[in-house]
Design a protein around this motif. Sequence first.
Motif, short mmCIF file in Angstrom:
data_model
loop_
_atom_site.label_atom_id
_atom_site.label_comp_id
_atom_site.label_asym_id
_atom_site.label_seq_id
_atom_site.Cartn_x
_atom_site.Cartn_y
_atom_site.Cartn_z
N LYS A 22 0.84 -1.20 0.00
CA LYS A 22 0.00 0.00 0.00
C LYS A 22 0.88 1.26 0.00
CE LYS A 22 -4.54 1.08 0.65
NZ LYS A 22 -5.61 0.58 -0.21
N ILE A 23 1.96 1.22 0.75
CA ILE A 23 2.87 2.36 0.77
C ILE A 23 3.51 2.54 -0.62
CG2 ILE A 23 5.09 3.18 1.68
CD1 ILE A 23 4.23 2.03 4.38
N ASN A 24 3.80 1.41 -1.26
CA ASN A 24 4.35 1.47 -2.62
C ASN A 24 3.41 2.16 -3.59
OD1 ASN A 24 6.90 0.83 -3.52
ND2 ASN A 24 6.64 -1.31 -2.92
N GLN A 25 2.10 1.95 -3.38
CA GLN A 25 1.12 2.64 -4.24
C GLN A 25 1.28 4.15 -4.12
OE1 GLN A 25 -3.08 1.65 -3.86
NE2 GLN A 25 -2.58 -0.50 -3.52
N VAL A 26 1.47 4.62 -2.87
CA VAL A 26 1.66 6.07 -2.65
C VAL A 26 2.94 6.52 -3.35
CG1 VAL A 26 2.03 7.90 -0.95
CG2 VAL A 26 0.46 6.02 -0.42
N LEU A 27 3.99 5.74 -3.17
CA LEU A 27 5.29 6.14 -3.74
C LEU A 27 5.23 6.15 -5.27
CD1 LEU A 27 7.75 4.26 -1.36
CD2 LEU A 27 7.07 6.66 -1.32
N ASP A 28 4.60 5.11 -5.85
CA ASP A 28 4.52 5.05 -7.31
C ASP A 28 3.69 6.21 -7.87
OD1 ASP A 28 6.11 2.83 -7.49
OD2 ASP A 28 4.45 1.39 -7.52
N SER A 29 2.65 6.60 -7.12
CA SER A 29 1.79 7.69 -7.60
C SER A 29 2.47 9.05 -7.42
CB SER A 29 0.46 7.70 -6.84
OG SER A 29 0.64 8.26 -5.54
N ILE A 33 1.29 14.37 -0.77
CA ILE A 33 0.49 15.19 0.15
C ILE A 33 -0.97 15.01 -0.25
CG2 ILE A 33 -0.09 17.54 0.91
CD1 ILE A 33 2.67 16.88 1.88
N GLY A 34 -1.83 14.76 0.71
CA GLY A 34 -3.26 14.61 0.43
C GLY A 34 -3.52 13.47 -0.54
N GLY A 35 -4.56 13.63 -1.36
CA GLY A 35 -4.83 12.63 -2.39
C GLY A 35 -5.78 11.54 -1.95
N PRO A 36 -5.98 10.54 -2.83
CA PRO A 36 -7.03 9.53 -2.65
C PRO A 36 -6.85 8.65 -1.39
CG PRO A 36 -5.62 8.96 -4.53
CD PRO A 36 -5.26 10.36 -4.12
N MET A 37 -5.62 8.39 -1.00
CA MET A 37 -5.39 7.53 0.16
C MET A 37 -5.93 8.21 1.43
SD MET A 37 -3.89 4.54 -0.24
CE MET A 37 -2.52 4.11 -1.25
N VAL A 38 -5.67 9.51 1.55
CA VAL A 38 -6.15 10.26 2.72
C VAL A 38 -7.68 10.31 2.70
CG1 VAL A 38 -6.21 12.54 3.83
CG2 VAL A 38 -4.04 11.62 2.99
N GLU A 39 -8.24 10.56 1.51
CA GLU A 39 -9.70 10.64 1.40
C GLU A 39 -10.36 9.30 1.72
OE1 GLU A 39 -10.47 12.34 -2.47
OE2 GLU A 39 -9.31 14.12 -1.90
N GLU A 40 -9.75 8.22 1.28
CA GLU A 40 -10.30 6.89 1.56
C GLU A 40 -10.30 6.63 3.07
OE1 GLU A 40 -8.31 3.76 -0.69
OE2 GLU A 40 -9.31 2.23 0.51
N LEU A 41 -9.24 7.01 3.73
CA LEU A 41 -9.18 6.81 5.19
C LEU A 41 -10.21 7.69 5.90
CD1 LEU A 41 -7.68 5.37 7.56
CD2 LEU A 41 -6.36 7.48 7.81
N GLU A 42 -10.36 8.93 5.43
CA GLU A 42 -11.36 9.82 6.05
C GLU A 42 -12.75 9.21 5.96
OE1 GLU A 42 -9.10 14.13 5.37
OE2 GLU A 42 -10.44 13.38 3.83
N CYS A 43 -13.09 8.69 4.77
CA CYS A 43 -14.41 8.05 4.58
C CYS A 43 -14.56 6.87 5.53
CB CYS A 43 -14.54 7.52 3.16
SG CYS A 43 -15.24 8.71 2.06
N GLY A 226 -4.78 29.66 9.54
CA GLY A 226 -4.76 28.24 9.89
C GLY A 226 -3.33 27.76 10.06
N GLY A 227 -3.12 26.49 9.77
CA GLY A 227 -1.78 25.93 9.90
C GLY A 227 -1.57 24.80 8.92
N ASN A 228 -0.44 24.13 9.02
CA ASN A 228 -0.22 22.91 8.26
C ASN A 228 -0.53 21.76 9.19
OD1 ASN A 228 0.68 20.60 7.10
ND2 ASN A 228 2.73 21.34 6.60
N PHE A 229 -1.76 21.28 9.12
CA PHE A 229 -2.22 20.17 9.97
C PHE A 229 -2.55 18.95 9.11
CE2 PHE A 229 -4.17 23.94 12.40
CZ PHE A 229 -3.08 24.09 13.22
N ARG A 230 -1.81 18.78 7.99
CA ARG A 230 -2.21 17.74 7.03
C ARG A 230 -1.74 16.34 7.43
NH1 ARG A 230 -0.31 22.09 3.34
NH2 ARG A 230 1.70 21.05 3.47
N LEU A 231 -2.56 15.35 7.06
CA LEU A 231 -2.20 13.95 7.28
C LEU A 231 -1.41 13.45 6.07
CD1 LEU A 231 -2.54 11.26 8.92
CD2 LEU A 231 -4.60 10.85 7.58
N ASP A 232 -0.34 12.77 6.35
CA ASP A 232 0.54 12.21 5.33
C ASP A 232 -0.10 10.97 4.67
OD1 ASP A 232 4.06 11.87 5.49
OD2 ASP A 232 2.72 10.72 4.20
#
Length: 366
Positions: A22-29, A33-43, A226-232
């Motif tokens: 799964k981490i490799n998917q992030v690296l390959d893409s 910062i942000g993106g579909p992986m973060v959104e999937e986890l939020e859902c 605001g700030g930089n409060f983003r999830l990796d």
Amino acid sequence: MQVPLLDLKAQYATIKEEVLAKINQVLDSQRCIGGPMVEELECAIAGVCNCKYAIGVSSGTDALVNSLMSLGIGEGDEVITTPFTFFATAGSIARVGAVPVFVDIDPVTYNINPAIIEAAITKKTKAVMPVHLFGQMADMDPIMQIAGQASLAVIEDAAQAISATYKGKKAGQIGTCGCFSFFPSKNLGGIGDGGMIVTNDEQLYHRLFIMRNHGMEPKYYHKYIGGNFRLDPIQAAALLVKLPHLDDWSEGRRKNAAYYDKKFKGSVVQTPVISDDCVSIYNQYVIRLPRRDEVVKHLQANGIGCDIYYPVPMHLQECFAYLGQGVGTCPEAEKAAKEVMALPVYPELTDAMQDHVVDTILDFLS
Ligand SMILES: *Cc1c(COP(=O)(O)O)cnc(C)c1O
């Protein structure tokens, strides 16, 4: 026999290939910062918490800070909370310029005592921040009633209580918003820092969302500070692999807790008391006993991991001396801080390990 307080290696071994893929998917893409992986986890986390919205953030601490900022809480405001908690609860309040007002705990559950909240409310009070300590939710019905009457926001510090329930409702579902931590030692732990805020309030969601990224909307136009409060997304990837196991892992902790309860029965050791209204996820298994400090030293000398959560209540911390809430203002928290200790309760613990922990304590005390 060595028994660590927490052993994450055994758990990781069961999901290693999946996490790496799964981490490799992030690296390959290269969406780093942000993106579909973060959104999937939020859902997924919104689903777990029965909430409409979830916002991934950089830590449990930043979940609290962003919640306070997005609710417009700052200079001159007061926030009522518990002194018996991890520092981040009170620290986040002070860091936005507000004043933490500490209300004593219930000596049985160690959570904030709702019966004394009302007396602490002033014209400056803007919110109540209950903490669901050790995996058991605070007594939310009276808290919500008191907060509702005084028009206060309720920010649930649910860092230790993901998927715990109170009268069938999930942690984070009852208050104005709920804050979670993915610190590796929490029941759902990342591979570094991470956190999440859940809410059912659409307007608050929007504010949290903007505030997470420098209060920016649209790009380079800053409505708020605001700030930089983003999830990796690398954290989100690991958490997405772990999330389907969360209930099983928490069930493993409950099973271990029940085993300890049985073994300690009839001894001087006071085991955790879980309210009939609650299902605990046992982020910690905390006992109360005589000669606590000697027992801690004895266990450590015998290779048994244990720790004290927490040795100094917040109102007695050096950095909060300016608040003037001295010794005697929260007697139950002060007493608990001297008498409690946490034992290993992670799901991979064996009966033999638990037997060894209990025997070592009871032999020492007898
Ligand atoms: C862990 C924890 C936090 C802070 O979470 P981080 O992710 O470490 O910033 C806040 N409150 C409580 C009660 C916690 O246990």
